[in-house]
Every structure is written in structure tokens, then in C-alpha cells.
Scaffold this motif. Structure first.
Motif, PDB file in Angstrom:
ATOM      1  N   GLY A  11       0.811  -1.211   0.000  1.00 32.35           N
ATOM      2  CA  GLY A  11       0.000   0.000   0.000  1.00 32.35           C
ATOM      3  C   GLY A  11       0.842   1.258   0.000  1.00 32.35           C
ATOM      4  N   ALA A  12       0.296   2.303  -0.622  1.00 32.33           N
ATOM      5  CA  ALA A  12       0.960   3.612  -0.663  1.00 32.33           C
ATOM      6  C   ALA A  12       0.228   4.566   0.263  1.00 32.33           C
ATOM      7  N   HIS A  13       0.942   5.128   1.226  1.00 31.19           N
ATOM      8  CA  HIS A  13       0.350   6.056   2.182  1.00 31.19           C
ATOM      9  C   HIS A  13      -0.244   7.236   1.427  1.00 31.19           C
ATOM     10  N   ALA A  14      -1.515   7.562   1.702  1.00 32.13           N
ATOM     11  CA  ALA A  14      -2.232   8.551   0.891  1.00 32.13           C
ATOM     12  C   ALA A  14      -2.951   9.604   1.715  1.00 32.13           C
ATOM     13  N   GLN A  15      -2.483   9.819   2.952  1.00 32.45           N
ATOM     14  CA  GLN A  15      -3.056  10.921   3.727  1.00 32.45           C
ATOM     15  C   GLN A  15      -2.815  12.243   2.983  1.00 32.45           C
ATOM     16  N   VAL A  16      -1.617  12.352   2.386  1.00 27.07           N
ATOM     17  CA  VAL A  16      -1.296  13.453   1.479  1.00 27.07           C
ATOM     18  C   VAL A  16      -1.293  12.847   0.078  1.00 27.07           C
ATOM     19  N   MET A  17      -2.305  13.185  -0.719  1.00 30.17           N
ATOM     20  CA  MET A  17      -2.486  12.498  -1.987  1.00 30.17           C
ATOM     21  C   MET A  17      -1.319  12.714  -2.934  1.00 30.17           C
ATOM     22  N   SER A  18      -0.727  13.910  -2.947  1.00 27.13           N
ATOM     23  CA  SER A  18       0.413  14.149  -3.832  1.00 27.13           C
ATOM     24  C   SER A  18       1.590  13.260  -3.459  1.00 27.13           C
ATOM     25  N   ALA A  19       1.732  12.927  -2.178  1.00 24.40           N
ATOM     26  CA  ALA A  19       2.797  12.028  -1.750  1.00 24.40           C
ATOM     27  C   ALA A  19       2.555  10.619  -2.278  1.00 24.40           C
ATOM     28  N   ALA A  20       1.313  10.166  -2.261  1.00 23.78           N
ATOM     29  CA  ALA A  20       0.993   8.850  -2.810  1.00 23.78           C
ATOM     30  C   ALA A  20       1.278   8.815  -4.306  1.00 23.78           C
ATOM     31  N   GLU A  21       0.936   9.889  -4.998  1.00 21.77           N
ATOM     32  CA  GLU A  21       1.191   9.962  -6.439  1.00 21.77           C
ATOM     33  C   GLU A  21       2.687   9.887  -6.725  1.00 21.77           C
ATOM     34  N   LEU A  22       3.483  10.553  -5.894  1.00 20.18           N
ATOM     35  CA  LEU A  22       4.937  10.484  -6.055  1.00 20.18           C
ATOM     36  C   LEU A  22       5.468   9.084  -5.745  1.00 20.18           C
ATOM     37  N   SER A  23       4.978   8.483  -4.678  1.00 21.90           N
ATOM     38  CA  SER A  23       5.427   7.145  -4.301  1.00 21.90           C
ATOM     39  C   SER A  23       5.226   6.157  -5.443  1.00 21.90           C
ATOM     40  N   VAL A  24       4.036   6.202  -6.041  1.00 19.63           N
ATOM     41  CA  VAL A  24       3.729   5.275  -7.127  1.00 19.63           C
ATOM     42  C   VAL A  24       4.484   5.664  -8.394  1.00 19.63           C
ATOM     43  N   GLY A  25       4.541   6.959  -8.679  1.00 20.69           N
ATOM     44  CA  GLY A  25       5.206   7.412  -9.894  1.00 20.69           C
ATOM     45  C   GLY A  25       6.684   7.099  -9.924  1.00 20.69           C
TER      46      GLY A  25
ATOM     47  N   ARG B 185       0.664  11.953 -12.083  1.00 26.55           N
ATOM     48  CA  ARG B 185      -0.417  11.978 -11.100  1.00 26.55           C
ATOM     49  C   ARG B 185      -1.760  11.692 -11.755  1.00 26.55           C
ATOM     50  N   THR B 186      -1.923  12.072 -13.023  1.00 26.45           N
ATOM     51  CA  THR B 186      -3.167  11.781 -13.730  1.00 26.45           C
ATOM     52  C   THR B 186      -3.366  10.283 -13.884  1.00 26.45           C
ATOM     53  N   ASP B 187      -2.295   9.554 -14.162  1.00 29.34           N
ATOM     54  CA  ASP B 187      -2.387   8.102 -14.298  1.00 29.34           C
ATOM     55  C   ASP B 187      -2.813   7.453 -12.983  1.00 29.34           C
TER      56      ASP B 187
ATOM     57  N   MET C 161      12.343  10.797  -1.901  1.00 30.57           N
ATOM     58  CA  MET C 161      11.205  10.056  -1.375  1.00 30.57           C
ATOM     59  C   MET C 161      10.210  10.998  -0.710  1.00 30.57           C
ATOM     60  N   PRO C 162       8.928  10.871  -1.019  1.00 35.58           N
ATOM     61  CA  PRO C 162       7.923  11.784  -0.466  1.00 35.58           C
ATOM     62  C   PRO C 162       7.582  11.453   0.978  1.00 35.58           C
ATOM     63  N   TYR C 163       6.717  12.291   1.548  1.00 32.86           N
ATOM     64  CA  TYR C 163       6.242  12.043   2.909  1.00 32.86           C
ATOM     65  C   TYR C 163       5.680  10.628   3.030  1.00 32.86           C
ATOM     66  N   PHE C 164       6.027   9.959   4.115  1.00 36.56           N
ATOM     67  CA  PHE C 164       5.462   8.659   4.477  1.00 36.56           C
ATOM     68  C   PHE C 164       5.574   7.628   3.366  1.00 36.56           C
ATOM     69  N   ASP C 165       6.653   7.709   2.593  1.00 33.57           N
ATOM     70  CA  ASP C 165       6.853   6.678   1.581  1.00 33.57           C
ATOM     71  C   ASP C 165       6.975   5.317   2.254  1.00 33.57           C
TER      72      ASP C 165
ATOM     73  N   LEU D 233       4.305  15.123 -10.962  1.00 32.22           N
ATOM     74  CA  LEU D 233       3.387  16.133 -10.417  1.00 32.22           C
ATOM     75  C   LEU D 233       2.842  17.062 -11.501  1.00 32.22           C
ATOM     76  N   GLU D 234       3.282  16.847 -12.745  1.00 36.91           N
ATOM     77  CA  GLU D 234       2.840  17.652 -13.885  1.00 36.91           C
ATOM     78  C   GLU D 234       3.101  19.134 -13.624  1.00 36.91           C
ATOM     79  N   ALA D 235       4.347  19.400 -13.262  1.00 36.00           N
ATOM     80  CA  ALA D 235       4.771  20.763 -12.957  1.00 36.00           C
ATOM     81  C   ALA D 235       6.224  20.931 -13.396  1.00 36.00           C
ATOM     82  N   LYS D 236       6.659  22.163 -13.552  1.00 34.39           N
ATOM     83  CA  LYS D 236       8.039  22.460 -13.911  1.00 34.39           C
ATOM     84  C   LYS D 236       8.865  22.559 -12.635  1.00 34.39           C
ATOM     85  N   PRO D 237       9.857  21.681 -12.472  1.00 37.44           N
ATOM     86  CA  PRO D 237      10.650  21.712 -11.239  1.00 37.44           C
ATOM     87  C   PRO D 237      11.712  22.799 -11.254  1.00 37.44           C
ATOM     88  N   VAL D 238      11.913  23.413 -10.093  1.00 36.75           N
ATOM     89  CA  VAL D 238      12.979  24.389  -9.898  1.00 36.75           C
ATOM     90  C   VAL D 238      13.804  23.883  -8.709  1.00 36.75           C
TER      91      VAL D 238
END
Length: 386
Positions: free
Chosen positions: A38-52, A60-62, A284-288, A369-374
Motif C-alpha cells: 500500500g501507498a500512504h495517501a493521507q497526502v495524496m500528492s505524496a501517494a502519487e509520487l510514491s507510485v510514480g 499523477r493523472t495516471d 522520497m515523499p512524505y510517508f513513503d 506532479l505535472e509541474a516544472k521543477p525548480v
């Protein structure tokens, strides 16, 4: 006879099974999430990163499509009562097991507690309230449960984030673990709840004994070798109960010595070797799942990482940079429109190779995250995610 392996062997095995050494092909999201337990998903963006991070080309769309359109993933209360993404086909397994984990005595004042009959009534009311209706928000669900159970369920006795919650809310996680409900799509910024039947028609939790044994197998496959105490911490279960559960698997488990530390592994893993290579750097994101489930902490979080990235031994409250499966820095992200600012603090000097890997990883985070990283390097002063 006790097998002997090194921590390097253990790390190589864990990285491979978490697909952190070599990401899985596109389209294998359920299998990857299942391998993580399982992927921790309290913070949904963190779950998207964990899986991605574990699958090639995933955004994240996938992940959202797998969850809300294809329904090959389901959002539910998982280990430790925290929100997780789970493979839909494994929901009977996890509900069957989690409902059977002993829970500690309530810390609520006696006057605020519910007895077993009241808890059962709440679970039944929740299941009825989410069946064959538009997924309700928590406020709508609360109204429906109280309408079914009466005034005692409405007593404002449960401390919440913004005041007091009604009595029935203390059984919300129990309802999820028993399979009475899972999460539905958000309404704006509000979460909703629905029936697991919408994800898995004919859903029923698996028998407890079988499910618990299978969760031990899942855990040791992903995080082993490990002790029953480490399993208990991961599952938020009593240590003695966990030790007895390990014993119940008999010859399926084998003792192993990891550089002087005794642990258990699956008998099927005895003699399995995973070559350790100079694995790339990972953000690694939060709570990976990897950092939360991997023990002992002093091996995964050596030196300054233990001081900066752990909270009383708890992992996941800080995002970590790993090199070869070991925490080697911390990082923070801040999204602003189409940009995401990534600030990384390394605990060791990064040579050109590692700096190139960090840049590549930052680009991958941006893709997911479908964003431009800086990307910037420097001290990270952001607080821990509690």
C-alpha cells in the motif's frame, strides 16, 4: 541452521521489490502498490509520487485514473489506521486482516467511549449510509449515521481538529477496516465515502486467520528480514500478538542473522540474492512505504539522518533523499501554479555524478506532479509533517 546475510544484501532485496532500483513498466500500478503493501495517501500528492517513482512514465493523472476511473486502486484505511492506496483486488485481504488486529484500550474518558454493541451499530449504520447513494461527505455521513442511531451517536465528545466531533466518529476507522466503506472521489476539497462494492462487486472481507498470515507474507516480502516487533510497529499492533502470529506460520518463516542482528525471513527467500549496485539517488515523499517500513532505523537513517528525519523513531514526517536505499539528505517542495520548487539539503558532499542524478530525479518529480521543477541546494528548515 540460521542463514547469514549482510545489510547490503537486505537493502538490495528491498530496493528491488519496491521497484526503486529499476522502475516497473507502465501499466503495472496495482502490482507495484501491492508490492509496497500500500501507498500512504493521507497526502495524496505524496501517494502519487510514491507510485510514480516506481513506474516508468507515470504521472499523477495516471494514478488518479487508476483510482477513480479504472478503479484498479482503492483509497481506504490501511495499516496503522492511516489512509492508503491499495490494489482493489487486495481489499478483501486487507479488511479481513486489519479488522482482526487487536486495538488498544480507548484513551477517551469513560463517559465518551462506546461499547462493542455501539461500535457494531456504527459500522452497520455507516455501511447502510454509503450503499447505493451519491458518496457523502463526512458531514453528510454524520447526519445519516446519527439519523439511524439516535442522539447517543451525536454527543460531541471526540476531540477533533476544529472542535469536538460526535461520538460515532471514534469508530470511523473501524468501519473502514471492517469493509463497511472506502473513500470516494473528492467533492471540491472535501473527501467522500462510499461502498467497496463500487470498486469490487460482491466484496467481502477475507477470513481473518488466512488474511493475517498473508499480510505477514506480504510484509516480509517487501521489508524482510524483519522481527515481529518491527512488524508490530508497522501494523500498530501489540508486540506479543505479533510474535504469536509469526510463530503460527511455522516453517514458512526462517531465522536469519543479519550481521549479528536476528530476524525472520520467508523460507522462500532463503538463499535469494539480489545484486547490489550503485543505485541512483531518489527523492522520497512524505510517508513513503520504503522509509516507513524499513528497519532497523539506524541502518536506514544513519548519523545526521536519524536526527533530522525521524520523530521519536517514526519515519516519514520529513521527505528524505536516499542514495542506495539509505537516507542521505532531506528535501522540501512548494508548489506555485505550474511550478514546483524543490529544495534539497544533502548530508554528504555530492559529486558531479550525484548532482546529475539529483537533477534527473527532480525532473522526474516534476513529470509526476505535472509541474516544472525548480531545484536548489541548501538548508531545509521546513517543519515536519505530523
Amino acid at each position: 541452521m540460521t542463514d547469514s546475510i549482510t545489510w547490503q544484501d537486505v537493502t538490495a532485496r528491498r530496493l528491488a521489490r519496491h521497484r526503486l532500483d529499476r522502475p516497473a513498466p507502465p501499466g503495472e500500478l496495482p502490482g507495484v502498490v501491492g508490492a509496497m503493501c500500500g501507498a500512504h495517501a493521507q497526502v495524496m500528492s505524496a501517494a502519487e509520487l510514491s507510485v510514480g517513482l516506481r513506474t516508468l512514465g507515470t504521472t499523477r493523472t495516471d494514478v488518479r485514473d487508476a483510482l477513480w476511473e479504472d478503479r484498479t486502486l482503492v483509497k481506504a484505511f490501511g495499516p496503522r489506521g492511516t489512509v492508503h492506496l491499495l490494489p482493489t483486488t487486495e481489499l478483501p485481504l486487507w479488511t479481513g486482516a486489519l479488522a482482526a488486529v487487536p486495538t488498544p484500550s480507548s484513551s477517551m474518558p469513560q463517559r465518551a467511549r462506546m461499547d462493542a454493541a455501539q461500535t457494531d451499530a456504527v459500522v452497520a449504520a455507516v455501511a447502510d449510509a454509503v450503499r447505493d447513494v451519491e458518496p457523502p461527505t463526512i458531514d453528510e455521513l454524520s447526519e445519516a449515521v446519527i439519523a439511524r442511531l439516535g442522539d447517543w451517536a451525536a454527543d460531541l465528545v471526540v476531540p477533533g481538529f476544529t472542535g469536538m466531533w460526535p461520538r460515532w466518529r471514534q469508530a470511523l476507522h473501524t468501519a473502514g477496516h471492517r469493509g463497511a466503506m472506502c473513500f470516494g472521489p473528492n467533492k471540491g476539497r472535501k473527501v467522500t465515502y462510499t461502498s467497496p462494492d463500487r470498486w469490487l462487486p460482491g466484496f467481502r472481507p477475507a477470513p481473518a486467520e488466512e488474511a493475517l498470515a498473508e499480510v505477514v507474507r506480504h510484509y516480509l516480502h517487501a521489508y524482510g528480514p524483519a522481527t515481529s516487533q518491527q512488524f508490530a510497529q508497522w501494523l500498530s499492533a501489540p508486540r506479543r500478538w505479533a510474535a504469536e502470529l509469526f510463530t503460527s506460520l511455522g516453517d514458512e518463516l526462517r531465522p536469519v542473522d543479519v550481521e549479528g542482528s536476528p530476524a525472520w525471513q520467508l523460507a522462500a527467500d532463503a538463499g535469494v540474492e539480489q545484486p547490489y549496485v550503485e543505485h541512483e539517488l531518489r527523492l522520497m515523499p512524505y510517508f513513503d512505504a520504503y522509509v516507513v517500513g524499513s528497519h532497523p532505523r539506524e541502518q536506514v537513517f544513519p548519523g545526521p539522518a536519524g536526527e533530522r528525519a525521524l520523530s521519536s523513531g517514526q519515519a516519514g514526517t520529513v521527505q528524505v533523499m536516499t542514495i542506495g536505499g539509505t537516507a542521505a539528505g532531506i528535501w522540501h517542495q512548494k508548489r506555485s501554479g505550474r511550478k514546483v520548487e524543490l529544495r534539497v539539503e544533502a548530508f554528504t558532499a555530492l559529486d558531479k555524478r550525484r548532482l546529475d542524478e539529483l537533477e534527473t530525479q527532480a525532473q522526474r518529480v516534476g513529470e509526476i506532479l505535472e509541474a516544472k521543477p525548480v531545484l536548489t541546494l541548501g538548508a531545509v528548515e521546513a517543519g515536519k509533517h505530523l
